[in-house]
Structures are given as C-alpha cells and as structure tokens.
Write an enzyme that holds these catalytic residues in place. Structure first.
Site, short mmCIF file in Angstrom:
data_model
loop_
_atom_site.label_atom_id
_atom_site.label_comp_id
_atom_site.label_asym_id
_atom_site.label_seq_id
_atom_site.Cartn_x
_atom_site.Cartn_y
_atom_site.Cartn_z
N ASP A 119 33.58 -0.35 -20.12
CA ASP A 119 34.23 -1.48 -20.77
C ASP A 119 33.69 -1.70 -22.18
OD1 ASP A 119 35.97 -2.23 -18.68
OD2 ASP A 119 34.27 -3.06 -17.58
N LYS A 133 44.16 -7.93 -11.34
CA LYS A 133 44.22 -6.73 -12.20
C LYS A 133 45.61 -6.09 -12.17
CE LYS A 133 39.34 -5.70 -12.00
NZ LYS A 133 38.24 -4.92 -11.46
N ASN A 172 28.27 5.25 -16.15
CA ASN A 172 28.32 4.48 -14.90
C ASN A 172 28.19 5.44 -13.73
OD1 ASN A 172 31.05 5.33 -14.03
ND2 ASN A 172 31.61 4.36 -15.96
N LYS A 220 18.72 11.37 -33.56
CA LYS A 220 18.04 10.75 -32.42
C LYS A 220 17.21 9.54 -32.87
CE LYS A 220 15.00 11.74 -28.59
NZ LYS A 220 13.96 12.59 -28.05
N PHE A 231 42.81 1.36 -10.08
CA PHE A 231 41.77 1.15 -9.08
C PHE A 231 41.03 -0.14 -9.41
CE2 PHE A 231 41.06 4.84 -6.28
CZ PHE A 231 42.13 5.61 -6.71
N LYS A 254 47.59 -5.82 -15.63
CA LYS A 254 47.76 -4.48 -16.21
C LYS A 254 49.16 -3.93 -15.96
CE LYS A 254 42.82 -3.69 -15.69
NZ LYS A 254 41.80 -2.83 -16.29
N1 CTP Z 1 40.70 0.63 -16.87
C1 CTP Z 1 41.29 1.08 -18.04
N2 CTP Z 1 40.68 0.85 -19.23
C2 CTP Z 1 39.53 0.17 -19.31
C3 CTP Z 1 38.92 -0.32 -18.11
C4 CTP Z 1 39.52 -0.06 -16.91
O1 CTP Z 1 42.36 1.68 -17.98
N3 CTP Z 1 38.97 -0.04 -20.47
C5 CTP Z 1 41.37 0.90 -15.60
C6 CTP Z 1 40.50 1.63 -14.58
O2 CTP Z 1 40.69 3.03 -14.67
C7 CTP Z 1 41.03 1.10 -13.25
C8 CTP Z 1 41.46 -0.30 -13.58
O3 CTP Z 1 41.65 -0.34 -15.01
O4 CTP Z 1 42.15 1.81 -12.79
C9 CTP Z 1 40.48 -1.36 -13.19
O5 CTP Z 1 39.20 -1.02 -13.64
P1 CTP Z 1 37.93 -1.92 -13.32
O6 CTP Z 1 36.73 -1.34 -14.01
O7 CTP Z 1 37.86 -2.21 -11.85
O8 CTP Z 1 38.36 -3.28 -13.95
P2 CTP Z 1 38.25 -3.87 -15.37
O9 CTP Z 1 39.63 -4.07 -15.89
O10 CTP Z 1 37.34 -3.06 -16.25
O11 CTP Z 1 37.61 -5.29 -15.04
P3 CTP Z 1 36.10 -5.67 -14.59
O12 CTP Z 1 35.22 -4.49 -14.96
O13 CTP Z 1 35.82 -6.88 -15.36
O14 CTP Z 1 36.17 -5.90 -13.10
#
Ligand code: CTP
Length: 408
Positions: A278, A334, A209, A288, A320, A338
C-alpha cells in the site's frame, strides 16, 4: 498430436484393481474412449485381457513393447488424454509421482501429460496414515493432482479404517467435474496477478510482505487448465513459472499497475491475487544507505495507487481481501469500493489459511451479496472454486457477456 477426448485409466497393484474393471466399463458405457495402462503389479490382480475386452483397445503394460504392435508410446498417450485417472492408486505410485520417478509406462505417461490427473488411492490404513504417504499426498495436491480420498471400511488386510477405494460414483463425479471445467474458459483471456510487490529503499533493501504467490500461481494454472489464455503478472516469488502461461515479471506496485493496465484491455477476467504494497518509500536511494550516516533512520512512505480501482471496462474483476477480523464485512466494503464482481476473503490468522501455506479457507462474496463459505482446501482446488464462480458470472454478467472472446 492433439487431444481427442480420451480418458486414460491407470491401474496399479492393489486388491481394489478388480473395481477398476467396473470403472472402465462405466466409462466406456458413458461414451469415453478409454486407454488403459497397467503397472506390472496390477497385472497380478487382474489380467490386461479383462480391460481389453471392455475397451476393445490394446492395454498397455510394457514400456518397451514394439510401438508398431501397439501404435502407442507414452508421449502419444500423454498427449491425447483429456484426463488421467489412476484407480486404484497405491502408496507406491503416489510416492513415485511425488518424486517424479519415471520407471514404468504409467509414471512416464503421467509425467509427460498436461491433462489433469485424478488419483483414487487404496491401501492399508496404516500405509495411508503414514507420514510419508501423507507428505506425498500434500505434495501431489500442491502440484495440482486431484484426489478422491479413500473411504472407511473393512480392508482386505483384515483391519477397519480409511483406505478403501472411494465409491465408483464419487470417482465418476470427480471425473465429470474435471471434464466440465476443462473448457469452460476456452477462448477467454485471463490476467492474474501474484506475489507481494517489493518497494525499494535503496539498491539492497526493500519493503515487502508475506505473500508467497502460491494462490496467484494456482489460479493461473487452473485458468490454463480450463482453456483460457493466461497472463500472469508476478512479483518476485520462489515458485516455478507455470507451463503454458505468459509470465510478466515486475517488482514494484507501480510496475504491476503498468503491466495490469497494459494487459486488461484484451482481457475478459482480471484476478488480483497479488498483495500490493500500500506504501512505497517516497524516494529510493540510488546508492546503499550507510548506517554510520543514519543513527536514526526515518522513512517517508507514500501511498501506492489502488490498481483494482483503476481498472475499468467490460471485464470480470475479482479481488482478494486478506483480513484478520470482520472478514465478510470488510471484504464486502472492498468489493463495493473497488467495483468488483467477486471478492475472495480469507482470515489470515486462521491456521492453514493465508500466506505461505498450501491450503486456504476462504469465503466468496459476489456483487449480488451471495456469500459462499468454502472448507479448508488445497490452493489448487480453491483456485478452481473461484473460477467456477467466475465461469457462472461470465455467462450471467451483462458486463462481460459482450463477446470478448479470443480464438487461440
Ligand atoms: N489491491 C490493488 N492495489 C493496491 C492494493 C490492493 O489492486 N494498491 C488489490 C489486491 O490485489 C486485492 C484487493 O485489492 O485483490 C484487496 O487488497 P487488500 O490488501 O486486502 O486491501 P487494501 O485495499 O489494500 O486495504 P487494507 O490493506 O487497508 O485492508
């Protein structure tokens, strides 16, 4: 040599140098031990004797003066400074510091110090507005230098504009804030995650990303500046490792999960600034993938675990939320899902905010529903603002007040 609460005042060659005399006097009256370092051109505006009369200590101007005479050399000065303030700071010193030039006592000392450095620029408005000065300013900010911006007014050169040395009160307030922050996380253990995890498709290709890791690295540095023991768990980035921080390098979300779960039992604070992928490819090919064999490539992706949700225990959890719409609302969901104490929401579609840039405009939402909107700030300052909130949460949260402190 250890730090002993000394303030180091650097004075450079601007007509505003005479105001540094009043600053020195206020600092000494306030109980500071003050070392003054003057550049050669500063001595054309004010004499070293003026500062010496205020501080009752030698004023350093010459890098090559016999150390016996002064018992001072730049490394010792750099080590014992609790904070460095350069007022007035000319365009010249800003350029030299931005480039790492070390050709006089002040530059050498600042290059060698690990103390926070506050610059109070003063110069002609056109020099201030010049793109070179502004680039240097941005570079210095990105490296953690603190800036008290000059004020508007009539300048010594006869024009009106921005360039006057900031009010002494503003410089003193900025200094006080730096000193207050310096040790509020002393003895605490902080785990910070940074960067975007990379999920391999085969030995060459991966899913990743846009995260640059800048926010996480700024947080790690800020926590270290405030006295914490810091573990930075980082996905690959182009950034240099922060000094004085334990760095754990990982690549994938699963590796980050393992490293976080290993580190948190000893931690008081976890800040998940990483952009965790995710999804990951269900299988990573060992060799490869050749395109001749795959006229149509279909990847099967499976969900990665949510690391923050898995972390339980007696610690402050900060997350975040990178959002492109309904920022506060989505961040609050969130935060609750969380089990966080604080969430840092940013709108990644806004210019100057989000991935890859050195600035960020964020909103802090805490578990009590308090919402704090911050202006566009350098990431180093955003990091400190987040830690300001964390420091308050540490003293007020029953969850984290269980005496989980660690002697360094
Ligand atoms: N995070 C995490 N583990 C994951 C995904 C995210 O611990 N597998 C943490 C990130 O480091 C961040 C927070 O969760 O502090 C929110 O991450 P974000 O990518 O904004 O949200 P998601 O929970 O992944 O939801 P979405 O992508 O659907 O918005």
């Amino acid at each position: 040599m250890t730090r002993d609460g000394t303030v180091l005042l650097g004075v450079t060659g601007s007509i505003a140098a005479y105001k540094a005399v009043e600053l020195a006097s206020r600092l000494v009256q306030g109980g500071a031990k003050l070392d003054v370092v003057m550049t050669d051109s500063a001595t054309r505006f004010v004499t070293p004797l003026t500062f010496q009369s205020i501080t009752h200590r030698p004023v350093i101007t010459d890098m090559f003066a016999t150390p016996e005479e002064y018992d001072i050399e730049h490394i010792a000065l750099a080590e014992r400074a609790e904070v460095v303030v350069v007022a007035p700071a000319t365009a010249n010193i800003m350029a030299k510091l931005a480039a790492g030039i070390a050709d006089d006592m002040l530059c050498c000392t600042i290059l060698a110090t690990r103390a926070p450095v506050l610059l109070a620029p003063a110069m002609n408005v056109h020099m201030w507005e010049n793109a070179i000065t502004q680039e240097n300013l941005a570079r210095l900010r990105a490296r953690g230098f603190k800036i008290v911006e000059p004020g508007y007014g009539s300048l010594a050169c006869g024009v009106e504009g921005k360039g006057r040395l900031a009010d002494l009160e503003d410089i003193l307030t900025a200094l006080r804030q730096i000193l207050d922050r310096r040790s509020d996380l002393a003895g605490r253990s902080v785990v910070v995650t940074a960067g975007g995890t990379q999920e391999p498709i085969d030995p060459v290709r991966l899913i990743c990303n846009r995260s640059s890791g800048k926010m996480g690295y700024a947080l790690a540095e800020a926590a270290r500046e405030r006295g914490a023991r810091v573990t930075l768990i980082t996905a690959p980035t182009a950034l240099p490792a922060p000094i004085g921080v334990e760095v754990v390098r990982i690549q994938t979300a699963l590796q980050m999960r393992e490293a976080v779960l290993k580190a948190v039992p000893d931690a008081d604070i976890l800040v998940m600034a990483a952009a965790v992928a995710d999804y990951r490819p269900a299988t990573a090919a060992k060799s490869k993938l050749k395109k001749e064999e795959y006229p149509l490539m279909q990847l099967e992706l499976i969900r990665n675990p949510d690391i923050l949700s898995e972390v339980k225990g007696n610690l402050i959890k900060v997350g975040f939320a990178a959002e492109s719409e309904n920022m506060v609302q989505n961040a609050t969901i969130k935060l609750k899902n969380k089990g966080l104490h604080l969430i840092v929401a940013n709108d990644i579609t806004e210019p100057g905010s989000g991935f890859g840039v050195d600035t960020d405009r964020v909103v802090l939402v805490d578990s009590r529903g308090k919402v704090k909107e911050l202006p566009l700030l350098p990431k180093s300052e955003v990091a400190h603002k987040i830690l300001d909130e964390v420091a308050v949460l540490l003293t007020t949260s029953a969850g984290a007040s269980g005496g989980r402190t660690h002697q360094q």
